[in-house]
Design an enzyme around this catalytic site. Structure first.
Site, PDB file in Angstrom:
ATOM      1  N   HIS A 236       1.070 -11.212   4.211  1.00  0.00           N
ATOM      2  CA  HIS A 236       0.095 -10.876   3.168  1.00  0.00           C
ATOM      3  C   HIS A 236       0.010  -9.354   3.032  1.00  0.00           C
ATOM      4  O   HIS A 236      -0.583  -8.675   3.863  1.00  0.00           O
ATOM      5  CB  HIS A 236      -1.268 -11.453   3.537  1.00  0.00           C
ATOM      6  CG  HIS A 236      -2.226 -11.539   2.376  1.00  0.00           C
ATOM      7  ND1 HIS A 236      -1.991 -10.937   1.158  1.00  0.00           N
ATOM      8  CD2 HIS A 236      -3.428 -12.160   2.250  1.00  0.00           C
ATOM      9  CE1 HIS A 236      -2.994 -11.196   0.334  1.00  0.00           C
ATOM     10  NE2 HIS A 236      -3.886 -11.945   0.967  1.00  0.00           N
ATOM     11  N   TYR A 241      -6.061  -6.063   1.278  1.00  0.00           N
ATOM     12  CA  TYR A 241      -6.142  -6.281   2.713  1.00  0.00           C
ATOM     13  C   TYR A 241      -5.267  -5.249   3.422  1.00  0.00           C
ATOM     14  O   TYR A 241      -4.655  -4.400   2.793  1.00  0.00           O
ATOM     15  CB  TYR A 241      -5.791  -7.735   3.044  1.00  0.00           C
ATOM     16  CG  TYR A 241      -6.761  -8.697   2.401  1.00  0.00           C
ATOM     17  CD1 TYR A 241      -8.128  -8.612   2.670  1.00  0.00           C
ATOM     18  CD2 TYR A 241      -6.338  -9.657   1.491  1.00  0.00           C
ATOM     19  CE1 TYR A 241      -9.042  -9.459   2.059  1.00  0.00           C
ATOM     20  CE2 TYR A 241      -7.245 -10.517   0.872  1.00  0.00           C
ATOM     21  CZ  TYR A 241      -8.595 -10.404   1.166  1.00  0.00           C
ATOM     22  OH  TYR A 241      -9.492 -11.236   0.556  1.00  0.00           O
ATOM     23  N   ARG A 411      -6.143 -22.680  -7.419  1.00  0.00           N
ATOM     24  CA  ARG A 411      -7.359 -23.311  -7.938  1.00  0.00           C
ATOM     25  C   ARG A 411      -7.069 -24.546  -8.782  1.00  0.00           C
ATOM     26  O   ARG A 411      -7.878 -25.468  -8.820  1.00  0.00           O
ATOM     27  CB  ARG A 411      -8.163 -22.290  -8.749  1.00  0.00           C
ATOM     28  CG  ARG A 411      -8.710 -21.165  -7.888  1.00  0.00           C
ATOM     29  CD  ARG A 411      -9.352 -20.073  -8.721  1.00  0.00           C
ATOM     30  NE  ARG A 411      -9.639 -18.912  -7.886  1.00  0.00           N
ATOM     31  CZ  ARG A 411     -10.042 -17.737  -8.347  1.00  0.00           C
ATOM     32  NH1 ARG A 411     -10.210 -17.560  -9.640  1.00  0.00           N
ATOM     33  NH2 ARG A 411     -10.282 -16.736  -7.522  1.00  0.00           N
TER      34      ARG A 411
END
Length: 442
Positions: A236, A241, A411
């Site tokens: 990631h 992040y 989603r």
């Protein structure tokens, strides 16, 4: 006349489970070589792993693990994750990528996030991951895991606990398992708080030695993940992040070997990739998710330092083969509150398409994954149609020019877990069905 003996057919048992369930392989095209079968439903081979179709479940944080730091089960996946991710596997996806999983305890977004920092195959984190992987495999899907460190976005509570709305988070202190004094980033101090100081902790700057240890933490977690049965590792490096924070000159103000010019800022991604590749089998695919742009072009915050943009992503993409990266998962944004993002249906798909085109024009074959607002079967088909056939010849492409080699969706699977079957029906593709649900899906 002699009698004829007939043998009753048997239900094939899924391997690797201590309980019975029939072996499934739902969502695979009955005739993938049929020229009418869209690329979306054709297998994709990456190193030694073959996906039955080109649809991947993108990582989705569920904030549903034990948060008590004293519990041996802290950060471990549970029966909820088997139900959630296993159901998507049963409904036909090619690859299920487990949510962002922290390689260090302070790398979780929230105290209730998934983690894989406990060493050894007897740890609860390992055993929880193994159970999820085993069930996903029993349904005929492959399993990936996104390894991550939240950096300055860490130690917040689950978003549904926020009083400021769905897109906000509030600080998690020690009373709820948080670590306010150990939120970290490439640079530290109040000026590097992710957003509102009332909602996020100020990070402290990681030492050079701590960054080097972080690299090894990624490698250890990757090795454990493969031992637990994971087929694909994803790093990631997006959404603000920690690795994304290192890449950007906006958030990386370091003066050591991990800060400064482009080559220093990407060093941590290079080292993490190399360390993971050395720790996992040669046949295991390695993905990298990036934010292709921070959406900070022409913003005051980036005037002095510059920002991470498409030209930066293009430069990084060109060296991915050296790092053993097989697929670039293209997302965007999330690293600064002043981002000017105007989402529309294809806003990230176009970014993926531009990077894929530049990768192919440079003579490289790194795969590209497209993610973001993909909901309809025809749209998913069009994004990758011809990915196997489009061959560059003297500057021209034979056939359509795809924007990606696979699609990642998140989603939409929460809204429509049976999306694969619905898409197959809309596109006229006969696919295999799960034995238990087949009568209801015909």
């Amino acid at each position: 006349m002699g009698s004829t003996a007939f043998e009753s057919p048997r239900v094939l048992r899924a391997a690797g489970l201590p309980y019975f369930t029939p072996a499934n392989n739902a969502g695979a095209a009955i005739n993938p070589q049929d020229p009418n079968t869209p690329t979306l439903f054709r297998p994709l081979k990456i190193r030694d792993v073959t996906l039955k179709n080109r649809v991947m479940v993108a990582p989705m944080c569920m904030y549903s693990t034990e948060s008590d730091p004293a519990s041996p089960a802290v950060g471990a996946l549970t029966d909820f994750h088997i139900a959630h991710l296993g159901h998507l596997a049963a409904k036909g996806v090619g690859l299920v990528i487990i949510e962002a999983t922290a390689v260090q305890a302070n790398g979780r977004i929230s105290p209730n996030d998934s983690g894989l920092w406990q060493e050894g195959t007897e740890s609860e984190q390992f055993k929880g991951l193994q159970r999820v992987a085993n069930f996903i495999h029993s349904q005929g899907a492959k399993v990936g895991i996104q390894l991550a460190h939240a950096g300055r976005k860490a130690s917040t509570v689950a978003p549904w606990l926020s009083s400021q709305g769905k897109k906000s988070s509030i600080k998690a202190d020690e009373n709820v398992g948080g670590w306010p004094s150990n939120v970290v980033g490439p640079s530290g101090g109040e000026e590097h708080i992710w957003a509102d100081g009332d909602k996020y902790w100020p990070p402290r700057e990681l030492s050079t030695a701590e960054v080097e240890e972080l690299v090894q933490a990624f490698a250890r977690s990757a090795k454990l993940a493969v031992q637990a049965g994971v087929d694909v590792i994803e790093i990631h490096g997006a959404h603000g992040y920690l690795l994304n924070e290192f890449l950007s000159p906006v958030t990386n103000r370091r003066t050591d070997k991990y800060g400064g010019d482009f080559s220093n800022r990407i060093r941590i991604v290079q080292e993490v990739s190399n360390a993971i590749r050395a720790a996992i089998p040669a046949g295991t695919p390695l993905f990298l998710r990036i934010s292709a742009t921070e959406w900070l072009e022409n913003q005051p915050v980036a005037e002095a330092t510059g920002s991470w943009d498409m030209s930066s992503s293009s430069k990084l993409a060109k060296i991915l083969p050296e790092l053993g990266i097989d697929l670039l998962d293209v997302s965007s944004g999330g690293n600064h509150k002043d981002q000017k993002l105007q989402p529309h249906t294809n806003y990230q798909i176009d970014l993926a398409g531009q990077l894929r085109k530049e990768i192919r024009q440079s003579g490289q074959s790194t795969l590209v994954g497209a993610v973001g607002l993909i909901t309809e079967a025809e749209a998913a088909k069009d994004i990758i149609q011809g990915a196997d056939e489009a061959i560059e010849t003297e500057g021209l492409l034979s056939g359509p020019e795809p924007k990606a080699d696979a699609v990642l969706m998140a989603r939409q699977f929460l809204r429509e877990p049976e999306w694969i079957f619905t898409a197959a029906k809309k596109l006229g593709v006969p696919v295999s069905l799960p034995h238990q649900f087949g009568r209801g899906l015909l």
